[in-house]
Write a protein that holds these residues in place. Structure first.
Motif, short mmCIF file in Angstrom:
data_model
loop_
_atom_site.label_atom_id
_atom_site.label_comp_id
_atom_site.label_asym_id
_atom_site.label_seq_id
_atom_site.Cartn_x
_atom_site.Cartn_y
_atom_site.Cartn_z
N ILE A 1 34.72 46.53 39.45
CA ILE A 1 34.96 45.14 39.83
C ILE A 1 35.12 44.39 38.51
CG2 ILE A 1 34.06 43.08 40.98
CD1 ILE A 1 32.37 45.05 42.73
N SER A 2 36.35 43.99 38.19
CA SER A 2 36.67 43.36 36.91
C SER A 2 36.85 41.87 37.03
CB SER A 2 37.95 43.96 36.33
OG SER A 2 37.77 45.33 36.07
N SER A 3 36.20 41.13 36.11
CA SER A 3 36.31 39.68 36.09
C SER A 3 36.08 39.18 34.67
CB SER A 3 35.27 39.06 37.03
OG SER A 3 35.32 37.66 36.96
N ASP A 4 37.00 38.40 34.17
CA ASP A 4 36.88 37.77 32.84
C ASP A 4 36.52 38.76 31.73
OD1 ASP A 4 37.46 35.27 33.93
OD2 ASP A 4 35.36 34.88 34.38
N GLY A 5 37.17 39.91 31.71
CA GLY A 5 36.96 40.87 30.64
C GLY A 5 35.75 41.77 30.79
#
Length: 170
Positions: free
Chosen positions: A152-156
């Motif tokens: 789950i990827s968010s803001d790097g």
């Protein structure tokens, strides 16, 4: 956010309208955190619900949701001068809203993937992010066992885990 939820509701409504052609799956997974969060979180646990319909011979596609949680570790800090403290990392949870696909390599082996968005549902402030989960598994008419990598990827940053899962097909 409202658009994502409305799109998910529309996809599920379409799936239910075509229910005679597909199968529901209900399952659970357990995993070990990897990457950015492995030092702060000890375990990934969750439940999964999916609906898939036949698209072509050996290929199914559909929608999936559920709940996945990363359980926080207690970390000890030494500030020096005989002063130390502990901080318990909060559990972070996500509700995935994703498309899912599965290709049967044989009667019993399959590969698949989930792609979509994970809505943050944990304690305190947090962001959702892009969800991806490739899978490889063993299946019979009524059950599945799989291994997968969930990210789950968010803001790097990425909340990731290597998972083992089980699904029951209705």
């Amino acid at each position: 956010m409202k658009k994502v939820i409305l799109a998910a509701v529309a996809v599920f409504a379409f799936s239910f309208a075509n229910a005679q052609e597909g199968k529901f799956k209900l399952g659970a997974h357990v995993g070990l955190p990897m990457g950015d969060i492995k030092d702060s979180y000890s375990l990934n646990l969750g439940v999964d619900v999916a609906y898939l319909w036949d698209v072509a011979d050996q290929f199914k596609a559909g929608v999936t949701t559920g709940y996945t949680a990363y359980l926080g570790k207690t970390e000890t800090f030494d500030f020096g001068f005989g002063i130390s403290g502990e901080i318990k990392n909060p559990t972070i949870g996500f509700i995935p809203v994703a498309g899912t696909a599965q290709y049967s390599l044989s009667d019993n082996l399959f590969v698949g993937a989930d792609l979509g968005y994970a809505i943050y549902a944990g304690e305190g402030e947090g962001d959702g992010g892009f969800l991806y989960q490739p899978k490889f598994g063993y299946q019979t008419e009524k059950i599945e066992f799989y291994a997968g990598y969930k990210g789950i990827s968010s803001d790097g940053a990425t909340a990731a885990s290597i998972n083992l899962g089980f699904n029951y097909k209705f």
